[in-house]
Design a protein around this motif. Sequence first.
Motif, short mmCIF file in Angstrom:
data_model
loop_
_atom_site.label_atom_id
_atom_site.label_comp_id
_atom_site.label_asym_id
_atom_site.label_seq_id
_atom_site.Cartn_x
_atom_site.Cartn_y
_atom_site.Cartn_z
N GLU A 504 0.82 -1.21 0.00
CA GLU A 504 0.00 0.00 0.00
C GLU A 504 0.86 1.27 0.00
OE1 GLU A 504 -3.16 2.04 -0.82
OE2 GLU A 504 -3.15 -0.15 -0.67
N PRO A 505 1.84 1.41 0.90
CA PRO A 505 2.68 2.60 0.82
C PRO A 505 3.48 2.67 -0.48
CG PRO A 505 3.51 1.08 2.50
CD PRO A 505 2.15 0.61 2.10
N LEU A 506 3.83 1.52 -1.06
CA LEU A 506 4.53 1.52 -2.35
C LEU A 506 3.64 2.12 -3.44
CD1 LEU A 506 6.61 -1.37 -3.89
CD2 LEU A 506 4.79 -0.34 -5.22
N LEU A 507 2.37 1.71 -3.47
CA LEU A 507 1.45 2.24 -4.48
C LEU A 507 1.23 3.73 -4.29
CD1 LEU A 507 -1.17 -0.67 -4.53
CD2 LEU A 507 0.68 -0.25 -6.17
N GLN A 508 1.11 4.18 -3.07
CA GLN A 508 0.94 5.61 -2.81
C GLN A 508 2.18 6.39 -3.25
OE1 GLN A 508 0.07 5.84 1.38
NE2 GLN A 508 -1.88 4.74 1.20
N GLN A 509 3.34 5.83 -2.97
CA GLN A 509 4.59 6.47 -3.36
C GLN A 509 4.68 6.63 -4.88
OE1 GLN A 509 8.65 4.94 -1.91
NE2 GLN A 509 8.40 3.90 -3.88
N GLU A 510 4.34 5.58 -5.64
CA GLU A 510 4.45 5.64 -7.10
C GLU A 510 3.37 6.53 -7.71
OE1 GLU A 510 7.27 4.39 -8.69
OE2 GLU A 510 7.62 4.45 -6.52
N ALA A 511 2.22 6.61 -7.04
CA ALA A 511 1.18 7.54 -7.51
C ALA A 511 1.64 8.98 -7.36
CB ALA A 511 -0.12 7.30 -6.75
N ARG A 512 2.35 9.28 -6.27
CA ARG A 512 2.87 10.63 -6.06
C ARG A 512 3.96 10.98 -7.06
NH1 ARG A 512 2.58 9.00 -0.60
NH2 ARG A 512 4.84 8.58 -0.58
N ARG A 513 4.70 9.97 -7.50
CA ARG A 513 5.79 10.24 -8.44
C ARG A 513 5.26 10.83 -9.74
NH1 ARG A 513 10.66 8.08 -8.23
NH2 ARG A 513 9.97 6.23 -7.08
N GLY A 514 4.13 10.30 -10.21
CA GLY A 514 3.50 10.83 -11.41
C GLY A 514 4.44 10.86 -12.60
N ALA A 515 4.45 11.98 -13.33
CA ALA A 515 5.26 12.11 -14.54
C ALA A 515 6.61 12.74 -14.27
CB ALA A 515 4.50 12.92 -15.59
N ALA A 516 6.93 12.98 -13.03
CA ALA A 516 8.20 13.64 -12.70
C ALA A 516 9.38 12.73 -13.03
CB ALA A 516 8.23 14.01 -11.21
N PRO A 517 10.51 13.29 -13.39
CA PRO A 517 11.69 12.45 -13.62
C PRO A 517 12.13 11.81 -12.32
CG PRO A 517 12.27 14.78 -13.69
CD PRO A 517 10.79 14.73 -13.64
N PRO A 518 12.54 10.54 -12.36
CA PRO A 518 12.89 9.84 -11.12
C PRO A 518 14.25 10.28 -10.57
CG PRO A 518 13.32 8.44 -12.99
CD PRO A 518 12.67 9.68 -13.54
#
Length: 518
Positions: A504-518
């Motif tokens: 669950e925290p992994l999914l939230q983290q990747e949703a926040r990343r969005g289109a930003a460069p990693p």
Amino acid sequence: MPEAEPAAEEPPADELPARDPGTRRWLFADQLGPHFLDTADQPVLLVESLAALRRSRVHRRKAHLVLSALRHRAAELGGRAELVRAGTYAEALARAGVGAPDPVSVCDPTSWGARRLVRRLDGVRVLASRGFVVSEPQFARWARGRGGRRLLMEDFYRDVRRHHGLLLDARGGPVGGRWNYDEDNREPPPRRERLAVADPWWPQEDEIDAGVREDLDRVEREHGPVFAGDDGPRRFAATRAEALTALEHFLAARLDAFGPHEDAMLAADPWMAHSMLSAPLNLGLLDPLEVARRAEQVGRARVAHLPSLEGFVRQVVGWRSWVWHLHWHLGEDHVRSNALGAREPLPDWFERLDPHSAVGANCLAHVLRSVRQEGWTHHVPRLVVLGGWALQRGYDPAALAEWFRRSFVDGYEWVMTTNVVGISQHADGGASATKPYTTGGAYVDRMSDFCRGCRYDPAVRVGERACPYTAGYWAFLHRHRERLAANPRMVQPLRGLDRLPDLEPLLQQEARRGAAPP
């Protein structure tokens, strides 16, 4: 391939004539080798259109290579060739006096749009395509002969070798007793910055290259920034003689080292032991069958490292022809396949190879920089780093294929549709590849030195040190779980998803990343 058809059999209705030696030959810029002509003195029409280059934001190095190859071919042919510069092909043919009394013949082009064009232009006779180890009607008969069974590259590759007698022993079996040495060619990189192998052969630029560069500079002065990527010395062969020299250098100095580390990546060694022949092959300067036969000849003469020899032959007559034939076999709508519903637009930092974007993941930053600087990386950075990132983030597969076509010096519609839409992005639901091709950071760490000194840790899924490839892998599996559940090759990865304590925290983290460069 099956054995040659009996002579009495009528050819398929869709088979085009193979030769037209008495007619002026129109050569597209990817049909520049001697095998696209029927006689040694056949007159030639070449068309150069800077306007075509301005229609899409192609890499500066690709624009330079294509125009250099075209102009070098015109110079080689001398008075036999007419080079017409025009805004459109129709305009060029009219200027060259092409019509019913004075037609041209053309080998079937390499894109759907160009094939429609040559069929509607007056005074153009269309011949069968060339430059591949079997014809399109042969492939169609082979596919029908599978009796509804799944079309597999490995089956095709073995039949091609049987058909042409490549790397066979005296009994007609594979040299060494195995058809495929892929398992021997998956070694991680050595623990040094570069492979212990001779550098690739590099061409020397001449006045034709200088003239092309001046013209491209003028286009940018007059029309603004119309090209992507950086300019630089020409890396790839633009003439038949250069292509043959590059081939011989590879076979003599680099072939043995090619196989073991062909899937490995080193930040300081972008070329590794790869042949650098994809661009001249795709310009039509080399015929793939002659390349494979020459590799076999050299390999047998000096007892070359068999896994390297077989791996190279498989690339040239296996994968390359497989991708070509699937392009036509699967149809024009294949590029619009989107089985995973991926619709994210390419972010600007990715689309424009932005040198100022804050990409912190070493692997992605390095590969994007290589594409920006050279217009090239080998197949693993393309598939694992670029394609894997796009698949995890749900980039639109058709837009991604077009980006690859424009950004790589060896990129063409037929190359990138199957490789990107089908194999890399799994957008055709398995017609080209049996499972999605993506992985976490652990694979990148094992097969490269990119993870050394990176701000991210490939073993970490959540938090500031979480590798975006590792986290992105699990987020991708979760997002497409229902679609992938029926695929037997995805059973184990999906079971691993159930064992994650921090999903669950992994999914939230990747949703926040969005289109930003990693």
